[in-house]
Design an enzyme around this catalytic site. Sequence first.
Site, PDB file in Angstrom:
ATOM      1  N   HIS A 263       0.868  -1.106  -0.047  1.00 13.45           N
ATOM      2  CA  HIS A 263       0.127  -0.099  -0.039  1.00 13.45           C
ATOM      3  C   HIS A 263       0.921   1.060  -0.198  1.00 13.45           C
ATOM      4  O   HIS A 263       1.830   1.282   0.592  1.00 13.45           O
ATOM      5  CB  HIS A 263      -0.866   0.064   1.293  1.00 13.45           C
ATOM      6  CG  HIS A 263      -2.136   0.953   1.116  1.00 13.45           C
ATOM      7  ND1 HIS A 263      -1.989   2.470   1.242  1.00 13.45           N
ATOM      8  CD2 HIS A 263      -3.233   0.737   0.574  1.00 13.45           C
ATOM      9  CE1 HIS A 263      -3.059   3.191   0.988  1.00 13.45           C
ATOM     10  NE2 HIS A 263      -3.888   2.027   0.606  1.00 13.45           N
ATOM     11  N   ASP A 314      -7.764  -5.370   0.131  1.00 16.19           N
ATOM     12  CA  ASP A 314      -8.316  -6.596  -1.207  1.00 16.19           C
ATOM     13  C   ASP A 314      -8.016  -8.164  -0.828  1.00 16.19           C
ATOM     14  O   ASP A 314      -8.551  -8.597  -1.130  1.00 16.19           O
ATOM     15  CB  ASP A 314      -7.680  -6.060  -2.520  1.00 16.19           C
ATOM     16  CG  ASP A 314      -8.511  -4.965  -2.920  1.00 16.19           C
ATOM     17  OD1 ASP A 314      -9.411  -4.285  -2.749  1.00 16.19           O
ATOM     18  OD2 ASP A 314      -7.770  -4.212  -3.815  1.00 16.19           O
TER      19      ASP A 314
HETATM   20  N1  ACO Z   1       4.064  -7.483  -4.455  1.00 17.07           N
HETATM   21  C1  ACO Z   1       5.766  -7.571  -4.498  1.00 17.07           C
HETATM   22  N2  ACO Z   1       6.362  -6.588  -4.009  1.00 17.07           N
HETATM   23  C2  ACO Z   1       5.706  -5.322  -3.689  1.00 17.07           C
HETATM   24  C3  ACO Z   1       4.252  -5.421  -3.544  1.00 17.07           C
HETATM   25  C4  ACO Z   1       3.552  -6.446  -4.069  1.00 17.07           C
HETATM   26  N3  ACO Z   1       2.339  -6.615  -4.027  1.00 17.07           N
HETATM   27  N4  ACO Z   1       3.940  -4.012  -3.326  1.00 17.07           N
HETATM   28  C5  ACO Z   1       5.021  -3.451  -3.006  1.00 17.07           C
HETATM   29  N5  ACO Z   1       5.982  -4.301  -3.378  1.00 17.07           N
HETATM   30  C6  ACO Z   1       7.650  -3.654  -3.210  1.00 17.07           C
HETATM   31  C7  ACO Z   1       8.037  -3.055  -4.399  1.00 17.07           C
HETATM   32  O1  ACO Z   1       8.407  -4.003  -5.247  1.00 17.07           O
HETATM   33  C8  ACO Z   1       9.138  -2.202  -4.057  1.00 17.07           C
HETATM   34  O2  ACO Z   1      10.331  -2.941  -3.642  1.00 17.07           O
HETATM   35  P1  ACO Z   1      11.495  -2.162  -4.018  1.00 17.07           P
HETATM   36  O3  ACO Z   1      11.689  -0.908  -3.011  1.00 17.07           O
HETATM   37  O4  ACO Z   1      12.345  -3.755  -3.340  1.00 17.07           O
HETATM   38  O5  ACO Z   1      11.643  -1.977  -5.391  1.00 17.07           O
HETATM   39  C9  ACO Z   1       8.363  -1.710  -2.495  1.00 17.07           C
HETATM   40  O6  ACO Z   1       7.515  -2.840  -2.144  1.00 17.07           O
HETATM   41  C10 ACO Z   1       7.561  -0.324  -2.776  1.00 17.07           C
HETATM   42  O7  ACO Z   1       6.580  -0.785  -3.728  1.00 17.07           O
HETATM   43  P2  ACO Z   1       6.008   0.299  -4.725  1.00 17.07           P
HETATM   44  O8  ACO Z   1       5.366  -0.275  -6.064  1.00 17.07           O
HETATM   45  O9  ACO Z   1       7.095   1.403  -4.703  1.00 17.07           O
HETATM   46  O10 ACO Z   1       4.813   1.252  -3.883  1.00 17.07           O
HETATM   47  P3  ACO Z   1       3.810   2.190  -4.110  1.00 17.07           P
HETATM   48  O11 ACO Z   1       3.367   2.873  -3.179  1.00 17.07           O
HETATM   49  O12 ACO Z   1       3.980   2.707  -5.617  1.00 17.07           O
HETATM   50  O13 ACO Z   1       2.462   0.947  -4.773  1.00 17.07           O
HETATM   51  C11 ACO Z   1       0.692  -0.482  -4.577  1.00 17.07           C
HETATM   52  C12 ACO Z   1       1.511   0.642  -3.889  1.00 17.07           C
HETATM   53  C13 ACO Z   1       0.476  -0.076  -6.060  1.00 17.07           C
HETATM   54  C14 ACO Z   1      -0.392  -1.052  -3.854  1.00 17.07           C
HETATM   55  C15 ACO Z   1       1.676  -1.890  -4.650  1.00 17.07           C
HETATM   56  O14 ACO Z   1       2.047  -2.314  -3.440  1.00 17.07           O
HETATM   57  C16 ACO Z   1       1.001  -2.817  -5.603  1.00 17.07           C
HETATM   58  O15 ACO Z   1       1.279  -2.630  -6.922  1.00 17.07           O
HETATM   59  N6  ACO Z   1       0.244  -3.796  -4.904  1.00 17.07           N
HETATM   60  C17 ACO Z   1      -0.431  -4.846  -5.754  1.00 17.07           C
HETATM   61  C18 ACO Z   1      -1.549  -4.242  -6.117  1.00 17.07           C
HETATM   62  C19 ACO Z   1      -2.490  -4.332  -4.978  1.00 17.07           C
HETATM   63  O16 ACO Z   1      -2.815  -5.055  -4.266  1.00 17.07           O
HETATM   64  N7  ACO Z   1      -3.075  -3.149  -5.270  1.00 17.07           N
HETATM   65  C20 ACO Z   1      -4.205  -2.781  -4.075  1.00 17.07           C
HETATM   66  C21 ACO Z   1      -4.056  -1.549  -3.483  1.00 17.07           C
HETATM   67  S1  ACO Z   1      -5.352  -1.397  -2.220  1.00 17.07           S
HETATM   68  C22 ACO Z   1      -6.585  -0.668  -2.985  1.00 17.07           C
HETATM   69  O17 ACO Z   1      -6.322   0.012  -4.120  1.00 17.07           O
HETATM   70  C23 ACO Z   1      -7.906  -1.099  -2.851  1.00 17.07           C
END
Ligand code: ACO
Length: 376
Positions: A263, A314
């Site tokens: 998140h 989710d």
């Molecule tokens: N799986 C694996 N690694 C992850 C995940 C994940 N779901 N989420 C974050 N990370 C990792 C990233 O790879 C990154 O790692 P790094 O620093 O080693 O490169 C770090 O955690 C930070 O992640 P970001 O993608 O930069 O975080 P951001 O705030 O931009 O994205 C998001 C947040 C989009 C929710 C992301 O966590 C994600 O893609 N999650 C999966 C999709 C999801 O479940 N979305 C629902 C969100 S809740 C809602 O909207 C209802």
Amino acid sequence: MTTEQNQVKLGLDGILAFESSIATIDGNIPELIIRGYDIKEIASSLSFEEMTYLLLYSTLPTGDVLNDFSKELASLRNIPSSVLQVLSTTPKEAHPMAVLRTAVSLIGASDPSADNLTNDDNLRKAINLTAKMPTIVAAQSRIQSGKDPVSPNPALGHSENYLYMLTGEKPDPVDLKAFETTLVLYAEHETNASTFACRVVVGTLSDFYSSVVAGIGAIKGPLHGGAIDDAMRMFMDIGSPDKAKPYVETALSNKQKLSGFGHRVYRAGDPRAAELKDLAREMSTSHGDSQWYEIAQEAEQAMKNSKNIIPNVDYYAAIVLYQLGFQLNMMTNVVASTRIAGWSAHILEQYNNNRLIRPRALYTGERGKKHKSQNL
Ligand code: ACO
């Protein structure tokens, strides 16, 4: 990096774009406050009608006010035949969120007051869509399974009627409670991507429906609301609890994002996910089907050990909705059909204190190119 590059906040991370009295998140505690109430306090004690009223009018309704509001919502549930026709004639392969987006757009195009931007008229539209979106989603779900839509029953509350329209039967109390709590938990979440999209559209003084359609478009994405369908698909892909750890580790080593995890704001846990985890466990027990919950628990542990990334709203909600009978590809639609309450509150707030939302970009392209005319 130049000073200018340092100022770029990719994804508008941490940017305060406007003032709002609707909701706030503190990712460190972690907490979600809605109109002054901690979500943990209200999630299981408010009905969807109360939550919607709170969002739209800033205060909790009591007595006759609540009864009148509930009756008003119930009286608006029927959807026009033109919308039903769209639901049954759109190609079967169409994404259910694309169909919902089209249905809402049609309701907007058929409203002669669509471009009336007064607060009263926008409130009317908010209540109307909040009442109608569940009818659309339940009808979509039934049409997809080859069944006829079930007409709304005005004698039932919002959540009970929603499940009734889905299955054709009144839900048992455990299912109803779980569903109502899920709808309340999803109703509002501060400046998430879809709410921001709604506010950007209002910022141009476009109409209420255009704003909601933008919200639906944004929440459809797999990084936002679309993650709920994908989380359930992931549990199915994993197949059994013993396969969860290797599945997560392989995905992470392949740099894959796992749906339902992570998140932007919550790093120490999503308070809604904690509530939904309890609900998913209760539903698994009452339905005598604990495999999804066990898979989810194992995958959560594996993710925690590998990258310490939290499950978001989710993750366990997917299991709750699946146990309630929603098809895999309909869950984001359910989320949109409750988030309409939060979107509406933000739309009204934006209209009441509007300034065009127009950020800048740091230009990284070229300059000074000359165009040679082809016309000799
Ligand atoms: N799986 C694996 N690694 C992850 C995940 C994940 N779901 N989420 C974050 N990370 C990792 C990233 O790879 C990154 O790692 P790094 O620093 O080693 O490169 C770090 O955690 C930070 O992640 P970001 O993608 O930069 O975080 P951001 O705030 O931009 O994205 C998001 C947040 C989009 C929710 C992301 O966590 C994600 O893609 N999650 C999966 C999709 C999801 O479940 N979305 C629902 C969100 S809740 C809602 O909207 C209802």
